[in-house]
Structure formats: C-alpha cells, structure tokens
Scaffold this motif. Sequence first.
Motif, PDB file in Angstrom:
ATOM      1  N   PHE A  45       0.833  -1.207   0.000  1.00 54.09           N
ATOM      2  CA  PHE A  45       0.000   0.000   0.000  1.00 54.09           C
ATOM      3  C   PHE A  45       0.866   1.256   0.000  1.00 54.09           C
ATOM      4  O   PHE A  45       0.667   2.189   0.767  1.00 54.09           O
ATOM      5  CB  PHE A  45      -0.964   0.018   1.185  1.00 54.09           C
ATOM      6  N   ASP A  46       1.875   1.284  -0.872  1.00 50.05           N
ATOM      7  CA  ASP A  46       2.789   2.416  -1.054  1.00 50.05           C
ATOM      8  C   ASP A  46       3.622   2.759   0.180  1.00 50.05           C
ATOM      9  O   ASP A  46       4.131   3.860   0.302  1.00 50.05           O
ATOM     10  CB  ASP A  46       2.031   3.654  -1.536  1.00 50.05           C
ATOM     11  N   LYS A  47       3.757   1.829   1.124  1.00 46.98           N
ATOM     12  CA  LYS A  47       4.624   2.003   2.291  1.00 46.98           C
ATOM     13  C   LYS A  47       5.743   0.978   2.217  1.00 46.98           C
ATOM     14  O   LYS A  47       5.508  -0.187   1.906  1.00 46.98           O
ATOM     15  CB  LYS A  47       3.852   1.782   3.594  1.00 46.98           C
ATOM     16  N   LEU A  48       6.957   1.428   2.505  1.00 43.56           N
ATOM     17  CA  LEU A  48       8.108   0.527   2.496  1.00 43.56           C
ATOM     18  C   LEU A  48       7.967  -0.486   3.631  1.00 43.56           C
ATOM     19  O   LEU A  48       7.813  -0.118   4.794  1.00 43.56           O
ATOM     20  CB  LEU A  48       9.396   1.322   2.669  1.00 43.56           C
ATOM     21  N   VAL A  49       8.013  -1.760   3.278  1.00 42.47           N
ATOM     22  CA  VAL A  49       7.843  -2.832   4.264  1.00 42.47           C
ATOM     23  C   VAL A  49       9.178  -3.513   4.561  1.00 42.47           C
ATOM     24  O   VAL A  49       9.487  -3.810   5.710  1.00 42.47           O
ATOM     25  CB  VAL A  49       6.826  -3.880   3.754  1.00 42.47           C
ATOM     26  N   ALA A  50       9.987  -3.745   3.521  1.00 42.07           N
ATOM     27  CA  ALA A  50      11.246  -4.464   3.701  1.00 42.07           C
ATOM     28  C   ALA A  50      12.234  -4.074   2.601  1.00 42.07           C
ATOM     29  O   ALA A  50      11.837  -3.557   1.563  1.00 42.07           O
ATOM     30  CB  ALA A  50      11.003  -5.958   3.659  1.00 42.07           C
ATOM     31  N   VAL A  51      13.507  -4.341   2.892  1.00 43.79           N
ATOM     32  CA  VAL A  51      14.562  -4.074   1.928  1.00 43.79           C
ATOM     33  C   VAL A  51      15.501  -5.277   1.902  1.00 43.79           C
ATOM     34  O   VAL A  51      15.763  -5.890   2.936  1.00 43.79           O
ATOM     35  CB  VAL A  51      15.365  -2.802   2.297  1.00 43.79           C
ATOM     36  N   GLN A  52      15.990  -5.589   0.714  1.00 43.15           N
ATOM     37  CA  GLN A  52      16.950  -6.675   0.539  1.00 43.15           C
ATOM     38  C   GLN A  52      18.255  -6.067   0.037  1.00 43.15           C
ATOM     39  O   GLN A  52      18.262  -5.327  -0.942  1.00 43.15           O
ATOM     40  CB  GLN A  52      16.409  -7.680  -0.468  1.00 43.15           C
ATOM     41  N   TYR A  53      19.352  -6.363   0.735  1.00 40.45           N
ATOM     42  CA  TYR A  53      20.655  -5.777   0.427  1.00 40.45           C
ATOM     43  C   TYR A  53      21.619  -6.841  -0.085  1.00 40.45           C
ATOM     44  O   TYR A  53      21.573  -7.988   0.342  1.00 40.45           O
ATOM     45  CB  TYR A  53      21.279  -5.161   1.680  1.00 40.45           C
ATOM     46  N   LYS A  54      22.530  -6.414  -0.958  1.00 35.07           N
ATOM     47  CA  LYS A  54      23.633  -7.255  -1.415  1.00 35.07           C
ATOM     48  C   LYS A  54      24.862  -6.824  -0.618  1.00 35.07           C
ATOM     49  O   LYS A  54      25.285  -5.668  -0.685  1.00 35.07           O
ATOM     50  CB  LYS A  54      23.852  -7.063  -2.914  1.00 35.07           C
ATOM     51  N   VAL A  55      25.425  -7.760   0.153  1.00 37.75           N
ATOM     52  CA  VAL A  55      26.515  -7.464   1.081  1.00 37.75           C
ATOM     53  C   VAL A  55      27.804  -8.102   0.562  1.00 37.75           C
ATOM     54  O   VAL A  55      27.817  -9.302   0.284  1.00 37.75           O
ATOM     55  CB  VAL A  55      26.183  -8.033   2.481  1.00 37.75           C
ATOM     56  N   PRO A  56      28.887  -7.335   0.445  1.00 42.18           N
ATOM     57  CA  PRO A  56      30.169  -7.928   0.026  1.00 42.18           C
ATOM     58  C   PRO A  56      30.628  -8.982   1.039  1.00 42.18           C
ATOM     59  O   PRO A  56      30.360  -8.868   2.237  1.00 42.18           O
ATOM     60  CB  PRO A  56      31.136  -6.745   0.015  1.00 42.18           C
TER      61      PRO A  56
END
Length: 69
Positions: free
Chosen positions: A41-52
């Motif tokens: 619903f246009d709200k940031l819920v989660a983020v996925q990061y690429k980690v070295p």
Amino acid sequence: MTEVWKMDNEYYCLYTENKDIMKRIRRYYTDFEIMAEYFKFDKLVAVQYKVPIKRKRSAFHLKKVARFQ
C-alpha cells in the motif's frame, strides 16, 4: 524479521523488515547495495541488500541486533 544467506562466492544477501536496521545500514554501511525494496500500500515494508563477502560479519551482527529489539 531479518535474514542473511549466501548468494555466491562474492556476496551475501540481507533481508530486513526492521526500520532501525534500515536506518543503520543507510548511515554506516554505504557498501551494502539495495537489491530490492518491498512495498505494501505504497509504504516501504522491507529491503533486501547485497553485502560484500568481506562484510559477512557485519551482516550477521545486524541479524543478531534485530532479535533483541
């Protein structure tokens, strides 16, 4: 929820729904690249990061920090 898993020989993947961890990564871990952002619903819920691979220890530490909050 925060999870860490190995992608290949060069990167780990960090998925988090915790807003405090997202802020901490944005501020202190500039070498973590955003792979995906999840919205509901246009709200940031989660983020996925690429980690070295050299930051593996930091990624697992962030996962442990998430458990205690």
